[in-house]
Design an enzyme around this catalytic site. Structure first.
Site, PDB file in Angstrom:
ATOM      1  N   GLU A  75     -40.760  46.291  86.358  1.00 18.79           N
ATOM      2  CA  GLU A  75     -39.500  46.655  87.011  1.00 18.79           C
ATOM      3  C   GLU A  75     -38.325  45.858  86.451  1.00 18.79           C
ATOM      4  O   GLU A  75     -37.338  46.405  85.975  1.00 18.79           O
ATOM      5  CB  GLU A  75     -39.637  46.421  88.522  1.00 18.79           C
ATOM      6  N   ASP A 111     -42.287  40.597  91.154  1.00 17.26           N
ATOM      7  CA  ASP A 111     -41.863  40.320  92.537  1.00 17.26           C
ATOM      8  C   ASP A 111     -40.947  39.101  92.574  1.00 17.26           C
ATOM      9  O   ASP A 111     -39.860  39.135  93.149  1.00 17.26           O
ATOM     10  CB  ASP A 111     -43.087  40.059  93.433  1.00 17.26           C
TER      11      ASP A 111
HETATM   12  O1  TRH Z   1     -44.495  41.076  85.379  1.00 15.75           O
HETATM   13  P1  TRH Z   1     -44.333  42.513  85.646  1.00 15.75           P
HETATM   14  O2  TRH Z   1     -45.403  43.357  85.149  1.00 15.75           O
HETATM   15  O3  TRH Z   1     -44.176  42.738  87.180  1.00 15.75           O
HETATM   16  C1  TRH Z   1     -44.726  43.842  87.850  1.00 15.75           C
HETATM   17  C2  TRH Z   1     -43.703  44.850  88.221  1.00 15.75           C
HETATM   18  O4  TRH Z   1     -42.594  44.309  88.856  1.00 15.75           O
HETATM   19  C3  TRH Z   1     -44.320  45.891  89.104  1.00 15.75           C
HETATM   20  O5  TRH Z   1     -43.356  46.813  89.515  1.00 15.75           O
HETATM   21  C4  TRH Z   1     -44.946  45.223  90.283  1.00 15.75           C
HETATM   22  O6  TRH Z   1     -45.488  46.137  91.125  1.00 15.75           O
HETATM   23  C5  TRH Z   1     -45.984  44.254  89.793  1.00 15.75           C
HETATM   24  O7  TRH Z   1     -45.366  43.287  88.965  1.00 15.75           O
HETATM   25  C6  TRH Z   1     -46.675  43.541  90.923  1.00 15.75           C
HETATM   26  O8  TRH Z   1     -42.975  43.045  84.964  1.00 15.75           O
HETATM   27  P2  TRH Z   1     -41.443  42.807  85.324  1.00 15.75           P
HETATM   28  O9  TRH Z   1     -41.073  43.474  86.594  1.00 15.75           O
HETATM   29  O10 TRH Z   1     -40.694  43.199  84.146  1.00 15.75           O
HETATM   30  O11 TRH Z   1     -41.296  41.234  85.542  1.00 15.75           O
HETATM   31  C7  TRH Z   1     -41.362  40.323  84.483  1.00 15.75           C
HETATM   32  C8  TRH Z   1     -40.415  39.177  84.733  1.00 15.75           C
HETATM   33  O12 TRH Z   1     -40.662  38.143  83.786  1.00 15.75           O
HETATM   34  C9  TRH Z   1     -38.942  39.564  84.551  1.00 15.75           C
HETATM   35  O13 TRH Z   1     -38.150  38.932  85.539  1.00 15.75           O
HETATM   36  C10 TRH Z   1     -38.591  39.010  83.180  1.00 15.75           C
HETATM   37  C11 TRH Z   1     -39.451  37.784  83.146  1.00 15.75           C
HETATM   38  N1  TRH Z   1     -39.760  37.243  81.813  1.00 15.75           N
HETATM   39  C12 TRH Z   1     -39.308  35.971  81.515  1.00 15.75           C
HETATM   40  O14 TRH Z   1     -38.639  35.320  82.322  1.00 15.75           O
HETATM   41  N2  TRH Z   1     -39.625  35.447  80.300  1.00 15.75           N
HETATM   42  C13 TRH Z   1     -40.345  36.126  79.372  1.00 15.75           C
HETATM   43  O15 TRH Z   1     -40.615  35.583  78.274  1.00 15.75           O
HETATM   44  C14 TRH Z   1     -40.774  37.442  79.695  1.00 15.75           C
HETATM   45  C15 TRH Z   1     -41.558  38.230  78.684  1.00 15.75           C
HETATM   46  C16 TRH Z   1     -40.472  37.969  80.923  1.00 15.75           C
END
Ligand code: TRH
Length: 377
Positions: A273, A17
């Site tokens: 996402e 989010d």
């Molecule tokens: O963290 P998520 O599992 O978020 C989820 C999804 O968005 C899902 O659709 C939603 O319903 C739920 O949350 C509540 O996965 P996502 O979307 O990939 O977000 C991870 C974020 O973290 C992304 O912006 C990339 C960031 N990230 C970093 O900044 N540094 C890191 O080392 C890693 C591994 C990720």
């Protein structure tokens, strides 16, 4: 004329989010010269993506965005020209009143979750509920024409191409994370939820003929990795070798560095996402762990994406890729699925590039939002 935007984000769980809204806010400022306030209820999750954030500040400026803590007890605030409620979050009642009493009625949109399902096209841009005379609209990100598109910064693909064409840049970045790639090893990044299929996958990589170096940013999958290794309390910097497989735990990096990690790897396992979209812009083969929803409705979303993504693959490569993604998302049969996918590697690599270019033909989501506003006024 500078347009004011308010983006509201409640952190449900994980980082998606805030990951999406933070990215969007920055892009609106940097590329569309908007003035953006980002209202977030949980600054601690945000700090992981943007470590310079002050979690105790009620208001602060970060990269041109006014980041505001969304307090439990709302303080009176003027409404902006454009109001985005991310992922159906409920705006404070007093803020909705401020929208209704504003001299110029604001454009109010709900930024929805990403899905490749067909119904998205029919619903994108439709009116939703009203507060008094203020109409809310659905805004759906998506992969197909007729949706709101995907977040993609203007120079993203160029920066990625330059980085991927420069082995020194890759090496310097990896060294900064303490990664010394074993000679000839393929790099794989692993960002996933807990997954019963992991052990099978790690078994087959460890037994493989080719060296693999698996990079695991700190997170929910670490427990499964730990169990497979038989090492308790894995922490950042841990590096373990089992057969042909090296497993290394990385810190959770800031959001822009995560792109560099994806660009550095030959294969990326991603989730949710935002990381899922970023892996597509990395133009490398990938594996998606979709966010689990009640009654398994996430599996329909998985199939909808697979149907689109695999359209231009040969039947054999398509079957292999679908098998791999289904195995990962059901936690069963990763070993044979991985072996089958490896048989189509060059095709999957070319396909990842072609898919990225095809998706980049669409207007990006920030530009589409701005256009939606311009059409509306
Ligand atoms: O963290 P998520 O599992 O978020 C989820 C999804 O968005 C899902 O659709 C939603 O319903 C739920 O949350 C509540 O996965 P996502 O979307 O990939 O977000 C991870 C974020 O973290 C992304 O912006 C990339 C960031 N990230 C970093 O900044 N540094 C890191 O080392 C890693 C591994 C990720």
């Amino acid at each position: 004329m500078k347009v004011d935007w308010d983006i509201f984000c409640t952190v449900v769980d994980n980082y998606g989010d805030i990951g999406v809204t933070w990215r969007l806010a920055r892009q609106l400022v940097a590329e569309h010269h908007c003035s953006v306030r980002l209202w977030v209820d949980d600054l601690c999750a945000f700090e992981r993506l943007c470590p310079e954030l002050d979690v105790n500040a009620t208001r602060q400026w970060q990269q041109g965005v006014e980041v505001c803590h969304w307090p439990a007890h709302w303080q009176p605030t003027d409404a902006a020209d454009v109001v985005i409620a991310a992922f159906a979050c409920q705006l404070p009642g007093a803020y909705m009143e401020a929208m209704a009493t504003r001299e110029t009625t604001p454009l109010w949109m709900n930024l929805d979750y990403l899905s490749a399902e067909d119904w998205i096209v029919g619903c994108h841009g439709l009116p939703s509920v009203k507060h008094k005379h203020v109409q809310k609209y659905f805004f759906f990100p998506g992969f197909q024409a007729g949706t709101g598109g995907l977040l993609r910064e203007r120079d993203l693909l160029l920066r990625r191409e330059q980085f991927q064409a420069d082995p020194h840049a890759r090496q310097a970045f990896l060294q900064g994370l303490g990664v010394e790639r074993a000679e000839g090893a393929e790099l794989i990044s692993l960002f996933a939820y807990e997954n019963a299929g992991l052990a099978d996958w790690l078994d087959v990589m460890a037994a493989g003929a080719k060296a693999t170096h698996l990079l695991v940013p700190e997170g929910r999958i670490l427990g499964d990795v730990s169990r497979w290794l038989g090492v308790e309390g894995l922490s950042v910097g841990a590096r373990e070798v089992r057969g042909a497989l090296t497993v290394q735990v990385l810190p959770f990096v800031r959001q822009d560095q995560y792109d560099l990690l994806l660009w550095s790897c030959d294969f990326n396992a991603v989730r949710g996402e935002d990381s899922f979209i970023r892996a597509q812009w990395a133009a490398r083969p990938m594996l998606w762990h979709i966010y689990q929803q009640e009654e398994d409705i996430h599996l329909d979303k998985l199939e909808a994406f697979l149907a689109l993504y695999t359209q231009r693959l040969s039947p054999a490569a398509r079957t292999a890729l679908e098998g791999l993604w289904r195995a990962w998302n059901t936690g069963e049969g990763m070993a044979p699925a991985w072996v089958a996918a490896r048989e189509h590697w060059p095709e999957l690599q070319n396909h990842a590039q072609a898919w990225c270019l095809e998706q980049a033909l669409q207007a990006d989501l920030a530009a589409a939002l701005v256009q939606f506003y311009l059409n509306w006024i």
